[in-house]
Design an enzyme around this catalytic site. Structure first.
Site, PDB file in Angstrom:
ATOM      1  N   GLU A  48     -11.937  49.117 -49.685  1.00 57.32           N
ATOM      2  CA  GLU A  48     -11.526  49.616 -48.476  1.00 57.32           C
ATOM      3  C   GLU A  48     -10.232  49.030 -47.921  1.00 57.32           C
ATOM      4  OE1 GLU A  48     -14.593  49.536 -49.220  1.00 57.32           O
ATOM      5  OE2 GLU A  48     -15.198  51.834 -49.446  1.00 57.32           O
ATOM      6  N   LYS A 160     -20.342  63.162 -39.608  1.00 57.90           N
ATOM      7  CA  LYS A 160     -20.405  64.072 -40.846  1.00 57.90           C
ATOM      8  C   LYS A 160     -20.702  65.480 -40.056  1.00 57.90           C
ATOM      9  CE  LYS A 160     -22.455  64.598 -45.243  1.00 57.90           C
ATOM     10  NZ  LYS A 160     -23.165  63.799 -46.357  1.00 57.90           N
ATOM     11  N   MET A 479      -1.010  25.866 -50.316  1.00 63.16           N
ATOM     12  CA  MET A 479      -0.812  25.597 -48.904  1.00 63.16           C
ATOM     13  C   MET A 479      -1.730  24.717 -48.383  1.00 63.16           C
ATOM     14  SD  MET A 479       1.458  25.996 -46.732  1.00 63.16           S
ATOM     15  CE  MET A 479       2.581  27.201 -46.442  1.00 63.16           C
TER      16      MET A 479
HETATM   17  C1  LIG Z   1      -8.306  35.735 -46.249  1.00 65.60           C
HETATM   18  C2  LIG Z   1      -7.924  34.181 -45.996  1.00 65.60           C
HETATM   19  N1  LIG Z   1      -8.795  33.002 -46.372  1.00 65.60           N
HETATM   20  C3  LIG Z   1      -8.369  32.026 -46.248  1.00 65.60           C
HETATM   21  C4  LIG Z   1      -7.083  31.664 -45.734  1.00 65.60           C
HETATM   22  C5  LIG Z   1      -6.601  30.254 -45.603  1.00 65.60           C
HETATM   23  N2  LIG Z   1      -5.462  29.836 -46.650  1.00 65.60           N
HETATM   24  C6  LIG Z   1      -4.272  30.018 -46.184  1.00 65.60           C
HETATM   25  S1  LIG Z   1      -3.238  29.652 -47.288  1.00 65.60           S
HETATM   26  C7  LIG Z   1      -4.410  29.480 -48.365  1.00 65.60           C
HETATM   27  C8  LIG Z   1      -4.167  29.235 -49.720  1.00 65.60           C
HETATM   28  C9  LIG Z   1      -3.283  30.322 -50.681  1.00 65.60           C
HETATM   29  O1  LIG Z   1      -3.329  29.878 -52.002  1.00 65.60           O
HETATM   30  P1  LIG Z   1      -2.654  30.943 -52.837  1.00 65.60           P
HETATM   31  O2  LIG Z   1      -2.801  32.103 -52.723  1.00 65.60           O
HETATM   32  O3  LIG Z   1      -2.729  30.196 -54.478  1.00 65.60           O
HETATM   33  O4  LIG Z   1      -1.083  30.311 -52.426  1.00 65.60           O
HETATM   34  P2  LIG Z   1      -0.280  28.988 -52.648  1.00 65.60           P
HETATM   35  O5  LIG Z   1      -0.350  28.337 -51.404  1.00 65.60           O
HETATM   36  O6  LIG Z   1      -0.853  28.233 -53.674  1.00 65.60           O
HETATM   37  O7  LIG Z   1       1.264  29.369 -52.903  1.00 65.60           O
HETATM   38  C10 LIG Z   1      -5.635  29.718 -47.811  1.00 65.60           C
HETATM   39  C11 LIG Z   1      -7.012  29.319 -48.550  1.00 65.60           C
HETATM   40  C12 LIG Z   1      -6.281  32.873 -45.436  1.00 65.60           C
HETATM   41  N3  LIG Z   1      -4.930  32.897 -45.075  1.00 65.60           N
HETATM   42  N4  LIG Z   1      -6.661  33.932 -45.832  1.00 65.60           N
END
Ligand SMILES: Cc1ncc(C[n+]2csc(CCOP(=O)(O)OP(=O)(O)O)c2C)c(N)n1
Length: 582
Positions: A48, A160, A479
């Protein structure tokens, strides 16, 4: 008419052509009407939250209200992330949820959740429908509230029994809400004051946010910038409001903004914020944000004024209308004599900005062996000529997309700015593709973010939504890794996602096309292949996992205290050639 039919008739009356949903017990009466209902396309998602994000993508790129429909209980709670996402980024959607029959509300009935209680803080407004004759007027109001003033999500909860029972279908011609009257026209006195400051400023900057896009004010912005020759910086949400390649563009400001935009804002004497809300990712340490400027703030939401940063000239109104009035006022001011000192000051300001731009451009070190993520975005930008609809996940890849894609048009960029929702990319791209069949929609995603909603590949395949997904694959939560490296002294913890699953095989498992590259020379041919494939594609780009996003303002720091990228070979060579050196 049964309530369920009223819901679909109301959608048609509101001009909805496509909506996103997933059925369940409480909304089955609506799906039963949908069975042979004509003129509405329903896209069946696999979770969803995806229906909510798809509605966001539809809304952001069309300027119309996006719609989603899910059932009660767990479906409604799944939707909450998308509602909060739309709320923070001011995206107009109307979200319908099913509810248990009215006599069971509060009984802990099967699949019951307090939907309106849960969504109250994450929607602009919400409704619980108790009587069939209210369905038409409530839906009419919901669309009106979502789309007017500062746009946002509106939630309608449908028990509903109300959907099953027959009642008179009421459809008001006009919506009149006594307590809801957004201000559209800015105060003329304040606009004149702003025009005087703008024309006399020696170091002015226009700071532009998503409000310019939602009010379709990009034309007026371009006119103002050209007329006054004032440089423009945009927020993450404002990208596309002003062409990246315009000589006056400073790119994005804030935590991962360009060096020169942050420096310009810091040293400005007049800062004009237009449809922006001084988010903490933009301001950094508030006491140190643009410390010596007179701040003019144009925004439709009075509650945004002086919320984070004290402003000197507030103008509440619709960005487009205010900018039109401001343009007229600026023309009047320009007709009078502008002090010579101002003109000279401006020349010095332009020279200063040009120097910052040459000294610290966006830069990265090229490598013949390992793919640099920034290079992938640059080539995507070149090969699509800035014409693609771009969507992202959240993380480093999102920031590189924001920094390196050359945006040409408004409403072509969808990213989760306020909430920072990983998993936003694919479902949002699906919504964009449904709104723009035949157009190129690219989801630049992270391996971590993509994994959070990868089930929607099934929707892309079955609904013929040929979204192109470029996974900037750094085998981890890049990140988070960057923060652990820079702020937590390389104590890496819970960041590795070691190549699982195999994205090419996953694409194939869903009937889509998968391509993988790991060498720089393979990037352009692979993008070309992806762009010429009519099906949904995953392009898995294995990149340098040590690459960081620069510039970077550590959280809570002042924007001038940026950590800069180590100078690239090109910049070093340029510096050596220049007479003064830097
Ligand atoms: C739903 C959610 N959970 C956790 C985070 C915290 N967070 C921010 S960036 C990140 C890592 C993102 O990894 P990826 O999608 O592989 O992107 P990259 O930074 O490697 O380009 C996390 C865990 C978030 N922003 N959103």
């Amino acid at each position: 008419m049964p309530g369920a039919r009223m819901v679909l008739e109301a959608l048609k009356k509101e001009g909805v052509d496509v909506f996103f949903g997933l059925p369940g017990g409480a909304v089955l009466p609506i799906y039963d009407v949908l069975y042979d209902f004509e003129g509405l396309r329903h896209i069946l998602v696999r979770q969803e939250a995806a229906a909510g994000h798809a509605a966001e993508g539809y809304a952001r790129t069309t300027g119309k209200v996006g719609v989603c429909l899910v059932t009660s209980g767990p479906a409604a709670t799944n939707l909450v992330t998308a509602l909060q996402d739309a709320y923070m980024d001011s995206i107009p959607i109307v979200a319908f949820t099913g509810q248990v029959p009215t006599h069971l509300i509060g009984n802990d009935a099967f699949q019951e959740a307090d939907n309106v209680g849960i969504t109250r803080p994450c929607t602009k407004h919400n409704f619980l429908v108790k009587d069939g004759k209210d369905i038409g007027p409530i839906i009419r109001e919901a669309f009106h509230i979502a789309a007017t003033g500062r746009p946002g999500p509106v939630h309608v909860d449908l028990p509903k029994d109300v959907l099953v029972k027959e009642a008179e279908f009421v459809w008001p011609e006009r919506v009149v809400l006594r307590s809801y009257n957004p201000t559209y026209e800015g105060h003329l006195g304040q606009i004149k004051k702003a025009a005087r400051s703008l024309v006399r400023a020696k170091r002015p900057v226009l700071y532009v946010g998503g409000g310019v896009i939602s009010s379709d004010a990009h034309g007026e912005l371009a006119e103002l910038a050209a007329l006054t020759q004032i440089p423009v910086t945009t927020t993450l949400m404002g990208l596309g409001a002003f062409p990246s390649e315009d000589a006056l563009s400073l790119g994005m400001l804030g935590m991962h903004g360009t060096y020169y935009s942050n420096m310009a804002v810091h040293h400005a004497d007049v800062l004009v914020a237009i449809g922006a809300r001084f988010d903490d990712r933009v301001t950094g340490k508030v006491e140190a944000f643009s410390p010596n400027s007179e701040i003019i703030h144009i925004d439709i939401d009075p509650s945004s004024i002086s919320k984070n940063i004290k402003v000197h000239v507030p103008i509440v109104g619709d960005c487009r209308r205010v900018l039109r009035a401001l343009l007229a006022a600026v023309r009047e001011e320009l007709a009078s004599e502008v002090p010579v000192a101002t003109r000279e000051g401006r020349r010095a300001w332009q020279a200063q900005i040009a120097e910052w731009q040459t000294k610290f451009p966006l830069q990265y070190e090229w490598d013949d062996e390992v793919i640099k993520p920034q290079y992938v975005i640059e080539e995507l930008s070149n090969l699509t000529q800035g014409e693609a609809y771009m969507v992202t996940g959240v993380g480093q890849h999102q920031m590189w997309a924001a920094q390196y894609y050359k945006f040409k048009h408004p409403r072509h960029w969808c990213t989760s700015g306020g909430l920072g929702t990983m998993g936003y990319g694919l479902p949002t791209a699906m919504g964009v593709q449904a709104a723009h069949p035949g157009k190129l929609v690219i989801d630049v995603d992270g391996d971590g973010s993509f994994a959070m909603n990868s089930q929607e590949l099934a929707t892309c395949f079955t609904e013929r939504l040929p979204v192109k997904i470029v996974i900037i694959n750094n085998s981890g939560h890049g990140m988070v890794r960057q923060w652990q490296r820079i702020i937590y002294k390389e104590r890496y913890c819970a960041i590795d996602l070691p190549g699982i699953p195999d994205w090419v095989k996953l694409a194939e498992a869903y009937g889509c096309v998968g391509i993988r590259v790991s060498k720089p020379a393979e990037v352009v041919p692979a993008i070309e292949k992806m762009l010429s494939t009519p099906a949904p594609v995953i392009l898995d780009v294995c990149v340098d996992k040590d690459e960081c996003v620069f510039p970077m303002v550590p959280a809570g720091g002042a924007n001038v205290d940026m950590i800069l990228a180590p100078p690239s070979r090109e910049v070093k060579e340029k510096a050596a050639r220049s007479q003064t050196g830097f």
